[in-house]
Motif scaffolding. Structure first.
Motif, short mmCIF file in Angstrom:
data_model
loop_
_atom_site.label_atom_id
_atom_site.label_comp_id
_atom_site.label_asym_id
_atom_site.label_seq_id
_atom_site.Cartn_x
_atom_site.Cartn_y
_atom_site.Cartn_z
N LEU A 1 0.82 -1.20 0.00
CA LEU A 1 0.00 0.00 0.00
C LEU A 1 0.86 1.26 0.00
O LEU A 1 1.79 1.39 0.78
CB LEU A 1 -0.92 0.00 1.22
N GLU A 2 0.51 2.15 -0.89
CA GLU A 2 1.13 3.46 -0.94
C GLU A 2 0.30 4.35 -0.02
O GLU A 2 -0.87 4.57 -0.27
CB GLU A 2 1.10 4.01 -2.37
N CYS A 3 0.90 4.79 1.10
CA CYS A 3 0.12 5.57 2.04
C CYS A 3 0.90 6.77 2.56
O CYS A 3 2.13 6.77 2.55
CB CYS A 3 -0.39 4.73 3.19
N PRO A 4 0.15 7.77 2.99
CA PRO A 4 0.80 8.95 3.57
C PRO A 4 1.61 8.57 4.81
O PRO A 4 1.28 7.58 5.48
CB PRO A 4 -0.38 9.87 3.95
N PRO A 5 2.64 9.34 5.12
CA PRO A 5 3.48 9.02 6.28
C PRO A 5 2.70 8.85 7.58
O PRO A 5 3.02 7.98 8.39
CB PRO A 5 4.45 10.21 6.37
N GLU A 6 1.65 9.66 7.78
CA GLU A 6 0.86 9.56 9.01
C GLU A 6 0.18 8.20 9.10
O GLU A 6 0.15 7.57 10.16
CB GLU A 6 -0.23 10.64 9.11
N ALA A 7 -0.40 7.75 8.00
CA ALA A 7 -1.08 6.45 7.97
C ALA A 7 -0.07 5.32 8.16
O ALA A 7 -0.33 4.36 8.89
CB ALA A 7 -1.85 6.26 6.67
N LEU A 8 1.08 5.42 7.53
CA LEU A 8 2.12 4.41 7.66
C LEU A 8 2.56 4.30 9.12
O LEU A 8 2.71 3.19 9.65
CB LEU A 8 3.31 4.76 6.77
N ALA A 9 2.72 5.43 9.80
CA ALA A 9 3.13 5.41 11.20
C ALA A 9 2.08 4.70 12.07
O ALA A 9 2.44 3.91 12.95
CB ALA A 9 3.35 6.84 11.70
N VAL A 10 0.81 4.95 11.81
CA VAL A 10 -0.27 4.30 12.58
C VAL A 10 -0.25 2.79 12.35
O VAL A 10 -0.35 2.00 13.30
CB VAL A 10 -1.64 4.90 12.22
N ILE A 11 -0.11 2.38 11.09
CA ILE A 11 -0.07 0.95 10.76
C ILE A 11 1.11 0.28 11.45
O ILE A 11 0.96 -0.77 12.09
CB ILE A 11 -0.01 0.74 9.24
N GLU A 12 2.28 0.88 11.35
CA GLU A 12 3.48 0.28 11.93
C GLU A 12 3.45 0.27 13.45
O GLU A 12 3.91 -0.68 14.07
CB GLU A 12 4.72 0.98 11.40
N ARG A 13 2.88 1.31 14.07
CA ARG A 13 2.75 1.32 15.54
C ARG A 13 1.86 0.18 16.04
O ARG A 13 2.00 -0.29 17.15
CB ARG A 13 2.19 2.65 16.02
N SER A 14 0.94 -0.26 15.18
CA SER A 14 0.05 -1.36 15.58
C SER A 14 0.70 -2.73 15.37
O SER A 14 0.06 -3.75 15.59
CB SER A 14 -1.26 -1.28 14.78
N GLY A 15 1.95 -2.74 14.94
CA GLY A 15 2.66 -4.00 14.74
C GLY A 15 2.37 -4.67 13.41
O GLY A 15 2.63 -5.85 13.24
N ARG A 16 1.81 -3.91 12.49
CA ARG A 16 1.48 -4.46 11.18
C ARG A 16 2.27 -3.76 10.08
O ARG A 16 2.94 -2.77 10.32
CB ARG A 16 -0.02 -4.34 10.93
N ARG A 17 2.16 -4.31 8.88
CA ARG A 17 2.84 -3.74 7.71
C ARG A 17 1.78 -3.29 6.70
O ARG A 17 0.70 -3.87 6.63
CB ARG A 17 3.74 -4.79 7.07
N PRO A 18 2.11 -2.31 5.87
CA PRO A 18 1.13 -1.79 4.90
C PRO A 18 1.01 -2.67 3.65
O PRO A 18 1.26 -2.24 2.53
CB PRO A 18 1.68 -0.40 4.57
#
Length: 135
Positions: free
Chosen positions: A55-72
């Motif tokens: 997934l191509e996502c904005p940096p803010e969304a990427l940070a939320v996904i990664e903080r949850s222990g997942r990958r985009p």
């Protein structure tokens, strides 16, 4: 983004060319036995005609996904073979939630489900907003 661009990106996410990948090459019965052995307490879904979508996502969304222990990354499969939780009938399509882990044997793990990627598939990228709009 206008409607025409969004439709074009959705089509590309569903049907466009991607990098060929090899998933689980076991028979359906053996793949089911293996996923039950490896992940005894998780729901599983055997799928064919699948794509691994980065997934191509904005940096803010990427940070939320990664903080949850997942990958985009998600799986978009055009053919469900078997869904142990009976959410999807055989022959239907499915989109996973974000990746928790994945291995070279064709097992893609999301928060609630293990997807067994049967046979060959593809890897491609698509905007987060486009992929999440597919339902």
């Amino acid at each position: 983004m206008n409607l025409e661009q969004m439709v074009g990106q959705a089509w590309e996410a569903l049907h466009g060319d991607g990098t060929p990948l090899v998933g689980c090459m076991l028979s359906e019965a053996d793949a089911e036995a293996e996923v039950q052995r490896r992940f005894p307490r998780k729901s599983y879904c055997l799928v064919r005609n699948w794509s691994l979508i980065d997934l191509e996502c904005p940096p803010e969304a990427l940070a939320v996904i990664e903080r949850s222990g997942r990958r985009p990354t998600v799986i978009l499969a055009h053919r469900v073979v078997l869904d142990s939780a009976l959410r999807c009938p055989p022959g239907s399509w499915i989109r996973s939630t974000f990746e928790v882990s994945r291995d070279d044997a064709g097992f893609f793990v999301s928060r609630n489900t293990v997807y067994v990627l049967l046979g060959r598939g593809t890897r491609r990228s698509a905007p987060l907003s486009v992929v999440l709009s597919i339902h």
